[in-house]
Write an enzyme that holds these catalytic residues in place. Structure first.
Site, PDB file in Angstrom:
ATOM      1  N   MET A 117       0.827  -1.207   0.000  1.00  0.00           N
ATOM      2  CA  MET A 117       0.000   0.000   0.000  1.00  0.00           C
ATOM      3  C   MET A 117       0.863   1.259   0.000  1.00  0.00           C
ATOM      4  SD  MET A 117      -3.083  -0.957   2.672  1.00  0.00           S
ATOM      5  CE  MET A 117      -1.968  -1.256   4.051  1.00  0.00           C
TER       6      MET A 117
ATOM      7  N   ALA B  28       9.270  -4.512   4.811  1.00  0.00           N
ATOM      8  CA  ALA B  28       9.127  -5.012   6.183  1.00  0.00           C
ATOM      9  C   ALA B  28       8.402  -6.352   6.183  1.00  0.00           C
ATOM     10  CB  ALA B  28       8.343  -4.022   7.050  1.00  0.00           C
ATOM     11  N   TRP B  29       8.694  -7.141   7.192  1.00  0.00           N
ATOM     12  CA  TRP B  29       7.893  -8.333   7.499  1.00  0.00           C
ATOM     13  C   TRP B  29       6.747  -7.830   8.376  1.00  0.00           C
ATOM     14  CZ3 TRP B  29       9.265 -13.868   7.188  1.00  0.00           C
ATOM     15  CH2 TRP B  29       8.329 -14.696   7.817  1.00  0.00           C
ATOM     16  N   THR B  30       5.555  -7.775   7.805  1.00  0.00           N
ATOM     17  CA  THR B  30       4.417  -7.209   8.531  1.00  0.00           C
ATOM     18  C   THR B  30       3.398  -8.257   8.967  1.00  0.00           C
ATOM     19  OG1 THR B  30       3.308  -6.742   6.436  1.00  0.00           O
ATOM     20  CG2 THR B  30       4.640  -4.975   7.392  1.00  0.00           C
TER      21      THR B  30
ATOM     22  N   TYR C 238       7.216  -9.154  16.262  1.00  0.00           N
ATOM     23  CA  TYR C 238       7.202  -8.080  15.265  1.00  0.00           C
ATOM     24  C   TYR C 238       7.750  -6.789  15.863  1.00  0.00           C
ATOM     25  CZ  TYR C 238       5.261  -4.458  12.213  1.00  0.00           C
ATOM     26  OH  TYR C 238       5.091  -3.358  11.403  1.00  0.00           O
TER      27      TYR C 238
ATOM     28  N   TRP D   3      -1.856   1.421  12.069  1.00  0.00           N
ATOM     29  CA  TRP D   3      -3.227   1.261  11.581  1.00  0.00           C
ATOM     30  C   TRP D   3      -3.357   1.724  10.127  1.00  0.00           C
ATOM     31  CZ3 TRP D   3      -7.832   1.808  15.433  1.00  0.00           C
ATOM     32  CH2 TRP D   3      -7.527   1.132  16.631  1.00  0.00           C
TER      33      TRP D   3
END
Length: 270
Positions: free
Chosen positions: A1, A48-50, A113, A138
């Site tokens: 996104m 990033a590893w989200t 995380y 968010w």
């Protein structure tokens, strides 16, 4: 996104910009990262590893992306003489506060995380003297899955919904965050940590009310607690971030979350 919106905003504002995805450069490969940033004035690390819950079982892999790779990008940016913008998260905090977290508040992550992202912040500060760490939270946007799209879909499919009302934060449109990052760079903001979230605050329940209204849905909605939706990774109960550093740098924070959602909804829910 965020990557898509960064490219859209930067392309519209004029500077030469290159977007590199996973297929273009492996951020865990130091040599590949070093080669990728040569010749650029500004490097934005939005990789990033989200997958927050997966990170609980695969913390080493999450660390590779969120911390080790962050060190590679920071070191490469410094060697290239580029300013680094590194995107971080509210999960570095414990979520136990009762007033907005300041930029210099001690971090105390409660999840894998959060720990790996906190380590990434440390690496950036250690390796890139000219950096902007931008914490956000968010996030939602037009490109890819996000909470508003999920809730609008569920609202159309189900007879009623239950959403947690004891987690509070700041819904933030990735387009707004992209524009904020550009404004920070253009303002030549001092090296340091900034919070890139919408102003104001709400709960997931409150946000869902707005989402359903924007989608034209009257699905009955009930508030519930986090205890009813136990997940592998603990969620911060309070994810409200303060914006003192932005104001000190002469950069206006993103506007109120509800107003920004009204602006974003037609694009996000299209």
């Amino acid at each position: 996104m965020l990557g898509h919106d960064l490219l859209d905003v930067l392309t519209a504002t004029g500077p030469d910009v290159t977007g590199l995805g996973r297929a273009d450069v492996d951020v865990t490969d130091a040599q590949a990262v070093r080669a990728a940033v040569v010749g650029y004035d500004v490097v934005v690390n939005a990789a990033a590893w989200t997958a927050v819950d997966d990170a609980e079982e695969r913390e080493a892999q999450a660390f590779d992306v969120n911390a080790t790779a962050a060190a590679h990008v920071a070191r490469a940016a410094a060697e290239a003489g580029a300013r680094l913008v590194h995107v971080s998260t509210d999960y570095v905090f414990d979520g136990a506060a009762t007033e907005p977290y300041t930029e210099d508040a001690p971090i105390a992550p409660r999840s894998a995380y959060g720990r790996t992202k906190g380590a990434g912040e440390w690496a950036v500060r250690a390796e890139a003297p000219d950096h902007l760490i931008v914490r956000t939270a968010w996030l939602y946007g037009a490109h890819g899955g996000c909470f508003p799209k999920t809730m609008a879909r569920l609202g159309a499919e189900k007879d009623q919904l239950a959403v947690v009302d004891d987690q509070v934060g700041q819904p933030t449109w990735t387009r707004d965050l992209a524009e904020l990052i550009v404004r920070l760079v253009d303002a030549e903001a001092p090296t340091g940590t900034y919070h890139g979230t919408s102003s104001g605050q709400t709960s997931w329940f409150g946000f869902t009310q707005r989402i359903l209204a924007s989608a034209g849905l009257a699905t009955p909605l009930e508030p519930t607690t986090s205890a009813a939706f136990v997940r592998p990774a603990p969620r911060p109960a309070y994810s409200v971030l303060g914006h003192d550093a932005l104001r000190a740098a002469g950069v206006e924070p993103i506007g109120d979350w509800a107003e920004r959602w009204e602006a974003a909804a037609p694009t996000v829910l299209a």
